[in-house]
Enzyme design. Sequence first.
Site, short mmCIF file in Angstrom:
data_model
loop_
_atom_site.label_atom_id
_atom_site.label_comp_id
_atom_site.label_asym_id
_atom_site.label_seq_id
_atom_site.Cartn_x
_atom_site.Cartn_y
_atom_site.Cartn_z
N PHE A 1 0.88 -1.17 0.00
CA PHE A 1 0.00 0.00 0.00
C PHE A 1 0.92 1.22 0.00
O PHE A 1 1.69 1.40 0.95
CB PHE A 1 -0.87 -0.06 1.25
N GLU B 1 0.83 3.78 9.68
CA GLU B 1 -0.65 3.80 9.55
C GLU B 1 -1.27 4.91 10.40
O GLU B 1 -2.33 4.74 11.00
CB GLU B 1 -1.23 2.41 9.81
N ARG C 1 13.81 -16.71 37.87
CA ARG C 1 15.06 -16.07 38.29
C ARG C 1 15.00 -15.67 39.77
O ARG C 1 13.99 -15.10 40.22
CB ARG C 1 15.28 -14.84 37.42
N SER D 1 2.74 7.00 1.52
CA SER D 1 3.75 7.95 2.04
C SER D 1 4.78 8.33 0.98
O SER D 1 5.15 7.53 0.14
CB SER D 1 4.48 7.33 3.23
N ILE E 1 7.86 1.90 2.14
CA ILE E 1 6.76 1.02 1.73
C ILE E 1 6.99 -0.41 2.25
O ILE E 1 7.96 -1.07 1.87
CB ILE E 1 6.58 1.03 0.20
N1 CAA Z 1 -12.07 8.18 7.18
C1 CAA Z 1 -12.71 8.49 6.02
N2 CAA Z 1 -12.54 9.66 5.40
C2 CAA Z 1 -11.71 10.56 5.93
C3 CAA Z 1 -11.00 10.29 7.13
C4 CAA Z 1 -11.22 9.06 7.75
N3 CAA Z 1 -10.58 8.71 8.88
N4 CAA Z 1 -10.23 11.37 7.41
C5 CAA Z 1 -10.44 12.27 6.45
N5 CAA Z 1 -11.34 11.77 5.56
C6 CAA Z 1 -11.85 12.45 4.36
C7 CAA Z 1 -12.62 13.69 4.73
O1 CAA Z 1 -13.98 13.41 4.98
C8 CAA Z 1 -12.43 14.54 3.48
O2 CAA Z 1 -13.29 14.11 2.45
P1 CAA Z 1 -14.48 15.06 1.90
O3 CAA Z 1 -13.86 16.36 1.48
O4 CAA Z 1 -15.07 14.28 0.77
O5 CAA Z 1 -15.41 15.24 3.06
C9 CAA Z 1 -11.04 14.18 3.02
O6 CAA Z 1 -10.76 12.90 3.58
C10 CAA Z 1 -9.98 15.17 3.44
O7 CAA Z 1 -10.04 15.27 4.84
P2 CAA Z 1 -9.47 16.50 5.63
O8 CAA Z 1 -9.91 17.79 5.02
O9 CAA Z 1 -9.80 16.27 7.06
O10 CAA Z 1 -7.90 16.36 5.35
P3 CAA Z 1 -6.69 16.81 6.25
O11 CAA Z 1 -5.58 17.01 5.32
O12 CAA Z 1 -7.06 17.92 7.17
O13 CAA Z 1 -6.43 15.56 7.22
C11 CAA Z 1 -5.65 13.36 7.71
C12 CAA Z 1 -6.39 14.26 6.76
C13 CAA Z 1 -6.66 12.70 8.63
C14 CAA Z 1 -4.60 14.07 8.56
C15 CAA Z 1 -4.98 12.38 6.78
O14 CAA Z 1 -4.06 13.04 5.95
C16 CAA Z 1 -4.31 11.22 7.46
O15 CAA Z 1 -4.97 10.29 7.91
N6 CAA Z 1 -2.96 11.25 7.53
C17 CAA Z 1 -2.21 10.10 8.01
C18 CAA Z 1 -1.78 9.24 6.85
C19 CAA Z 1 -1.39 7.87 7.28
O16 CAA Z 1 -2.04 7.23 8.08
N7 CAA Z 1 -0.32 7.38 6.66
C20 CAA Z 1 0.09 6.04 6.90
C21 CAA Z 1 0.85 5.53 5.72
S1 CAA Z 1 0.36 3.93 5.22
C22 CAA Z 1 1.30 2.85 6.14
O17 CAA Z 1 1.93 3.21 7.09
C23 CAA Z 1 1.21 1.46 5.68
C24 CAA Z 1 2.34 0.59 6.02
O18 CAA Z 1 3.17 0.32 5.18
C25 CAA Z 1 2.37 -0.09 7.33
#
Ligand code: CAA
Length: 379
Positions: A123, A363, A268, A126, A157
Site C-alpha cells: 500500500f 498507519e 530467576r 507515504s 513502503i
Molecule cells: N475516514 C474516512 N474519510 C476521511 C478520514 C477518515 N478517517 N479522514 C479524512 N477523511 C476524508 C474527509 O472526509 C475529506 O473528504 P471530503 O472532502 O469528501 O469530506 C477528506 O478525507 C480530506 O479530509 P481533511 O480535510 O480532514 O484532510 P486533512 O488534510 O485535514 O487531514 C488526515 C487528513 C486525517 C490528517 C490524513 O491526511 C491522514 O490520515 N494522515 C495520516 C496518513 C497515514 O495514516 N499514513 C500512513 C501511511 S500507510 C502505512 O503506514 C502502511 C504501512 O506500510 C504499514
Amino acid sequence: MNFEYTEEQKAVQAAARDFARNELLPGVIERDTRQTFPAEQIRKMGDLGFMGMMVDPKYNGGGMDTISYVLAMEEISKIDASASVCMSVNNSLVCWGLEKYGSEEQKEKYLKRLATGSIIGAFCLSEPEAGSDATSLRTIAEDKGDHYLLNGTKNWITNGNSASVYIVIAQSDPEKRHKGINALIVEKGMPGFTVGKKEDKMGIRGSDTHSLMFSDVKVPKANRIGEEGFGFTFAMTTLNGGRIGIAAQALGIASGAFELALKYAKERKAFGKLLCEHQAIQFKLSEMATKIDAARLLVHKAAYLKDYKKDFVKAAAMAKLYASQIAQDVTTEAVQIHGGYGYVKEFHVERLMRDAKITQIYEGTTEIQKLVISRELIK
Ligand code: CAA
C-alpha cells in the site's frame, strides 16, 4: 455483552499461536539481525489462510470476522512483528480495499491470488514530503486517455520488494486537491517502475521496507480503483481498518514481552527469592497485565464494531493510540525485569522493545490518531 470467543475464533487463535511458536520463533533473531524477509514463513502463512483472512471465500479468502483476524495478529506479533506487518498490510490495506472498492475484473485478476498469499501486496501512500500530511502528494498520475502516466517516489513502503501488486495513491488533478487523487494498481515489472533502497530500520528489521520510483509508468485505466478522484477516500477508509490490525500488532508485541517477563520473573532468583516474590516486580507485572487487558478491550471493540458494520473510525484510532503507547511501556518494563539479560538479543525482549516503536508511527502517527479521535468527538 459476551466476552467469550466462538469455537472458530479459538481455533484460529490456537493455529496462529502454534504457527508462531513452531515456524516463526526459530530464526527470528537471525532474521532481525540480518534484515531477512521471512519469505518461506509468509508462504506458509498463506497456505494456512492468514494472508486473506476476512476475504470472501469466493475470492479464495477465509471468510472470517475481524475478531479472528485480531486474535491471529496478536499471536503472530508476540513472536515476529516483521511477519505480522506483512500480514496486516496484505489483509487490511490491500485485500480489504480491493474487495470493498475494486472492480470484478480486479478481484479476479489480483484479489484471488493476494487472498491466498501466493502473491503479496503493498500500500503506497507515504512520500518523502507527504507522510502525515497525506493530501500533499507529489506523485502524479497524469490522465492520458486510456491510461495514467505515473511519475514520482514513494517512501517507507512495507513489502516494498517482496510484493507483486502495489496500490499507489497519486495525484491526477492538483487543483482539486484531495478530490483529484486516484488509487492505482501497479504491477511489479511494469516498465518505468523500480524498487529503491531497502531501509536499515531500528525495529521490524525482517520486514521489507523500500522506497519506490515511478518514471513514466503506463497504468491502464482499468487499474484505477473506484471512480476518478476516489483515491483519497479509498486511502482513508482503508487506513481506518488498517489501524485495527496495527493496534492488534502493538497488543501482540506487548503481550509477547509480558509473557517472557512473567516467565523470567517466576524462574530467576535475586536476594534469596524469586523475582516474582518481590513486590517491586509484582507491581510492574500487575501494571503491565492491566494495560494489556485494557488495550485488548479497545482492539476487540473496534473489531466488533467493524464486524457489525457500525462506525469504527474513533474506536480504531483509540485502539491504535492506546495499544501502541502501552507497547512502549510494557516492552520497556519487560527489558527492565530481565535486567542485563533483557539488553541482549538472545532473550527477545530487546527486539520487542525496538519493534514496538513503529506502531506509534505507521498507519497514522500517535498525533494523527489524536487528530482523528478529536475530530470524531467534536463533529
Ligand atoms: N475516514 C474516512 N474519510 C476521511 C478520514 C477518515 N478517517 N479522514 C479524512 N477523511 C476524508 C474527509 O472526509 C475529506 O473528504 P471530503 O472532502 O469528501 O469530506 C477528506 O478525507 C480530506 O479530509 P481533511 O480535510 O480532514 O484532510 P486533512 O488534510 O485535514 O487531514 C488526515 C487528513 C486525517 C490528517 C490524513 O491526511 C491522514 O490520515 N494522515 C495520516 C496518513 C497515514 O495514516 N499514513 C500512513 C501511511 S500507510 C502505512 O503506514 C502502511 C504501512 O506500510 C504499514
